[in-house]
Design a protein around this motif. Structure first.
Motif, PDB file in Angstrom:
ATOM      1  N   THR A  84      22.772  -2.454  -4.277  1.00  0.00           N
ATOM      2  CA  THR A  84      21.538  -1.998  -3.681  1.00  0.00           C
ATOM      3  C   THR A  84      20.635  -3.326  -3.561  1.00  0.00           C
ATOM      4  O   THR A  84      19.979  -3.376  -2.780  1.00  0.00           O
ATOM      5  N   ASP A 186      25.742  -0.249   5.093  1.00  0.00           N
ATOM      6  CA  ASP A 186      25.794  -0.138   3.751  1.00  0.00           C
ATOM      7  C   ASP A 186      27.346   0.227   3.523  1.00  0.00           C
ATOM      8  O   ASP A 186      28.030   1.242   3.907  1.00  0.00           O
ATOM      9  N   THR A 209      29.509  -3.456  -3.174  1.00  0.00           N
ATOM     10  CA  THR A 209      29.251  -3.520  -4.709  1.00  0.00           C
ATOM     11  C   THR A 209      30.804  -4.033  -5.103  1.00  0.00           C
ATOM     12  O   THR A 209      31.712  -4.089  -4.455  1.00  0.00           O
TER      13      THR A 209
END
Ligand SMILES: Cc1ncc(COP(=O)(O)O)c(C=O)c1O
Length: 405
Positions: A84, A186, A209
């Protein structure tokens, strides 16, 4: 070919649980855990700054590993504490104004879409959602026709949090390139489970991530910023990690993507991230993807044979995330029944990917996400639990009928 026994032996979590929550957070291997704990020990013994000096080369190597993983150049990588933060560094660094358009897809992740709403309300920018094609992936033809001179960003979730869909990221990249529009991908759920090549995809920015398919510790992630797009975005914040205070009235951003970092960071976790990336590279992303796809297809095939179970994954290409519903049993109850047998799974709801869930009229779904260290016997164990729940629910609906064994 992956030596499954060997990877399971080096994964402590495999001894006690069946982990089908790799899209939530995967299991760290013992070497990843050691990399983290060893550095914490060093910090305790030497002092935090002194330990960083002692590990300087290995800390620098994490950038090189991340660059290699996605086929980027070293200065194009910034380490972050999650996907994020990486994504926000780009999105909130764009200078959007009234009438500017953000073009996106149906499977957008909750935090991304809320950020579009926030920025649209602040700036007068607008959001355009491109519809899906017949496979349930972003319709690339419609995307191309949606681009106009007001389009300032194409922003796409590669793999949504709540389903097996793999959006056609490279086809979207060709549209972005042809139109000269910046493209933010993303890749939080795709990095680590399949090969990702920013050159082949043609994205300008990519966020991901560590804790999911890369099997790194929680609290890690990284950002890729294409070198020639660096000046198109301004770091949303400036501090001593992102810039140098070079004169009384001015500062100079650090060269490359590190201008999106903050100075203080969890060095131990970064070393764990580096080790996890190196392990993925050593196994080979093609081999990982082949095994993840095989296991996910096998799980879908098994679930589809169970009465009352509906698999909900979309896409022409489907990945390691498997979502399904069991007639008459709430997704949370399925998760709890699995947990009682030490099987980890998760629940996806409209909160996660609202546009998609509302368009399909879906309630909560069970999410079982596989990784290369899972086995077909583990899938059988999970399916046995689901089958039993389904037959009990059917028995309740038709009292007098005996449920299947
Ligand atoms: C598609 C997608 N994007 C972004 C995120 C956010 O990642 P992080 O929690 O690392 O910030 C998630 C988390 O589940 C996700 O599934």
């Amino acid at each position: 070919m992956i030596d499954v026994d060997a990877v399971r032996r080096s994964t402590p979590g495999c001894e006690t649980r069946i982990h089908l929550n790799n899209a939530g957070a995967s299991l760290m291997s013992q070497p990843v855990l050691d990399a983290v704990v060893d550095h914490l020990q060093l910090e305790a013994r030497l002092g935090g700054y002194e330990a960083a000096d002692a590990a300087a080369e290995r800390l620098d190597a994490v950038y090189a590993s991340a660059a290699r993983l996605v086929n980027a150049q070293l200065p194009e990588i910034a380490l972050q504490e999650n996907a994020t933060r990486a994504w926000q560094a780009v999105f909130y660094g764009l200078r959007l104004g009234p009438g500017d358009r953000i073009v996106t897809g149906q499977a957008e992740y909750t935090s991304n879409y809320m950020a579009y709403l926030q920025v649209a309300a602040r700036t007068g920018a607008t959001i355009h959602v491109v519809e899906d094609d017949e496979h349930g992936q972003i319709d690339v033809g419609r995307l191309a026709s949606a681009i106009d001179e007001r389009t300032k960003l194409i922003s796409l979730t590669h793999v949504p949090t709540s389903g097996g869909l793999v959006n056609p990221a490279a086809a979207v990249g060709r549209v972005a390139r042809d139109a000269g529009v910046p493209y933010l991908l993303d890749a939080c759920q795709s990095v680590g489970q399949m090969p990702i090549d920013v050159e082949a995809i043609g994205c300008d920015f990519l966020s991901t991530t560590g804790r999911k398919f890369l099997r790194a510790p929680r609290g890690t992630g990284f950002l890729y910023v294409r070198a020639d797009r660096l000046e198109a975005i301004e770091p949303p914040v400036v501090e001593v990690g992102s810039a140098a205070w070079t004169s009384r009235d001015g500062y100079t951003y650090k060269p490359g993507a590190r201008r999106f970092e903050t100075w203080e960071a969890a060095h131990a976790l970064r070393l764990g991230l580096g080790r996890a990336i190196d392990d993925a590279l050593a196994l080979g992303l093609d081999a990982i993807w082949a095994r993840v796809s095989m296991l996910a297809d096998a799980l879908r095939a098994r679930l589809e044979t169970l009465p009352g179970v509906t698999v909900q994954d979309l896409g022409a290409v489907r990945c390691g995330i498997v979502t399904f519903a069991v007639d008459g049993v709430a997704a949370g109850d399925v998760q709890r029944a699995l947990a009682a047998r030490r099987i980890n799974a998760d629940v996806s709801t409209a909160e996660d990917t609202r546009l998609d869930f509302e368009a399909r009229g879906l309630g909560a779904l069970v999410r079982a996400s596989v990784h290369y260290f899972n086995t077909e016997a583990e899938l059988d164990a999970a399916c046995d639990v689901v089958a039993t729940l389904g037959s009990v629910a059917r028995g309740r609906e038709c009292p007098g009928q005996t449920s299947a064994p």
